[in-house]
Design a protein around this motif. Sequence first.
Motif, PDB file in Angstrom:
ATOM      1  N   ASP A 150       0.816  -1.211   0.000  1.00  0.00           N
ATOM      2  CA  ASP A 150       0.000   0.000   0.000  1.00  0.00           C
ATOM      3  C   ASP A 150       0.854   1.267   0.000  1.00  0.00           C
ATOM      4  O   ASP A 150       0.487   2.276   0.602  1.00  0.00           O
ATOM      5  CB  ASP A 150      -0.954   0.000   1.208  1.00  0.00           C
ATOM      6  N   GLU A 157       2.495   4.580  -1.805  1.00  0.00           N
ATOM      7  CA  GLU A 157       1.990   5.522  -2.797  1.00  0.00           C
ATOM      8  C   GLU A 157       3.169   6.234  -3.467  1.00  0.00           C
ATOM      9  O   GLU A 157       4.091   6.696  -2.785  1.00  0.00           O
ATOM     10  CB  GLU A 157       1.066   6.547  -2.133  1.00  0.00           C
ATOM     11  N   ARG A 176       3.651   2.545   5.114  1.00  0.00           N
ATOM     12  CA  ARG A 176       3.275   3.552   4.121  1.00  0.00           C
ATOM     13  C   ARG A 176       3.862   4.930   4.448  1.00  0.00           C
ATOM     14  O   ARG A 176       4.446   5.583   3.575  1.00  0.00           O
ATOM     15  CB  ARG A 176       1.754   3.649   4.006  1.00  0.00           C
TER      16      ARG A 176
END
Length: 212
Positions: free
Chosen positions: A34, A36, A164
Amino acid sequence: MPQKQQTLSVDFSNPTDMLRVVSQPPSLHSYTADWENLDLQVYEAAPPWETPIHVCEKHLLIVHSEPELTIERQIGDQRRLDSAQIGDINFIPAFVEHSCAWRDRGARILVLTIEPKLVSHIAYEYLNPDNIKFIPTFAQPDPLIYGVALSLNKALENGRSNTRLYSESLGQALAAHLVQNYTPNKPTFQSYQDGLPRHGDISLSVCSTTTY
């Protein structure tokens, strides 16, 4: 007259798409982490291989983390025989044609991809992101990029589920580093004392021995 080889467009954040270029899946990857704007794949002892000519829609960083590997590499219209050492990196900007070939069993390679929109976000404060140009780079040492790759690798190896925010912080430092060191006009990142810059001040301090 032989036909020119068709250039593949490859999404390096897609494990299936990657197999159009490489001979085996990565031994470690961030596909399910996850993250980005940033991805990492780790390849162990890849067999002799020659990739097709391809372009990536993201900025591509190839990081060597184990002993010397001799690779014939083409970036754009330049071709070179590289003797890549531990800590050496290759930088292939988004949409630049790239291919490579090696004859021996490959060493351990970490592949980082970074979204151009993140780099443009950082560049907005110092350059015109619409006109930003990057310098493709054959094998050369870059301690910061090497440290970022090792740190992200360690985070994945530790199997933490909450990586993340950590990856976003390193991604911003990496984007700022590319803008500052891999463009013809190198901006100076300043400390702001009378308020924040448009997207906040970016620190470039990353240690290669960072543990997560």
